[in-house]
Design an enzyme around this catalytic site. Structure first.
Site, PDB file in Angstrom:
ATOM      1  N   ASP A 114       0.854  -1.187   0.000  1.00  0.00           N
ATOM      2  CA  ASP A 114       0.000   0.000   0.000  1.00  0.00           C
ATOM      3  C   ASP A 114       0.886   1.232   0.000  1.00  0.00           C
ATOM      4  O   ASP A 114       2.021   1.194   0.491  1.00  0.00           O
ATOM      5  CB  ASP A 114      -0.912   0.014   1.229  1.00  0.00           C
ATOM      6  CG  ASP A 114      -2.064  -0.975   1.120  1.00  0.00           C
ATOM      7  OD1 ASP A 114      -2.404  -1.365  -0.010  1.00  0.00           O
ATOM      8  OD2 ASP A 114      -2.624  -1.342   2.165  1.00  0.00           O
ATOM      9  N   ASP A 130      -6.685  -1.197  -4.867  1.00  0.00           N
ATOM     10  CA  ASP A 130      -7.802  -0.891  -3.965  1.00  0.00           C
ATOM     11  C   ASP A 130      -8.719   0.159  -4.586  1.00  0.00           C
ATOM     12  O   ASP A 130      -9.943   0.083  -4.458  1.00  0.00           O
ATOM     13  CB  ASP A 130      -7.296  -0.370  -2.618  1.00  0.00           C
ATOM     14  CG  ASP A 130      -6.535  -1.400  -1.808  1.00  0.00           C
ATOM     15  OD1 ASP A 130      -6.728  -2.611  -2.023  1.00  0.00           O
ATOM     16  OD2 ASP A 130      -5.736  -0.979  -0.941  1.00  0.00           O
TER      17      ASP A 130
END
EC number: 3.4.23.36
Length: 152
Positions: A114, A130
């Site tokens: 991330d 995402d």
């Protein structure tokens, strides 16, 4: 959307996700935060053992199973409904692309990379895949809601 365009778009979206993760790992140390657009977006490198937005940490078997089921069903649905409107096709393209992008990380690394941090709101750090998943699900919900309201 023609099958060839769908597949090329899928490859491009997954490649963009993977390239963004490669760039982050190559240029930002784990846990380091670098302002991208000061006060709005920062980039950081986080190893996420959970799902989108860091939920359900350390449940890799669960995420692998869910990912295979969702991607498999989305592909089956596309194959058995060849005349879907462009919005449903786009929604499924984004969902499949996001699922594959994070699935590659889980298989290769046992975690998901991330990197996007919204500075102006208290929100989880997330990645490009995402974003695809979120936009795809929202778009699909809107399509289904519109169908229910208007019978399209």
């Amino acid at each position: 959307m023609k099958k060839r365009l769908f597949v090329l778009s899928l490859i491009l979206l997954v490649a963009l996700d993977q390239l963004s993760k490669f760039w982050i790992v190559s240029h930002i140390a784990l846990g380091e935060v670098k302002p991208f657009i000061p006060g709005i977006v920062s980039l950081t490198y986080l190893q996420n053992n959970g799902a989108a937005f860091s939920i359900l940490q350390d449940q890799q078997w669960f995420f692998v199973a869910i990912t295979v089921l969702v991607i498999g069903y989305a592909i089956y649905y596309l194959a058995t409904h060849p005349h879907l409107n462009i919005w449903k096709q786009l929604a499924l393209l984004l969902i499949i692309s996001g699922g594959i992008g994070n699935f590659i990380d889980r298989l290769r690394l046992a975690y998901v990379i991330d990197m996007v941090h919204l500075d102006f709101v208290d929100f989880a750090i997330f990645n490009v895949a995402d974003s695809y998943l979120t936009v795809g699900v929202i778009l699909l919900v809107i399509c289904l809601w519109k169908e229910e309201d208007y019978g399209d």
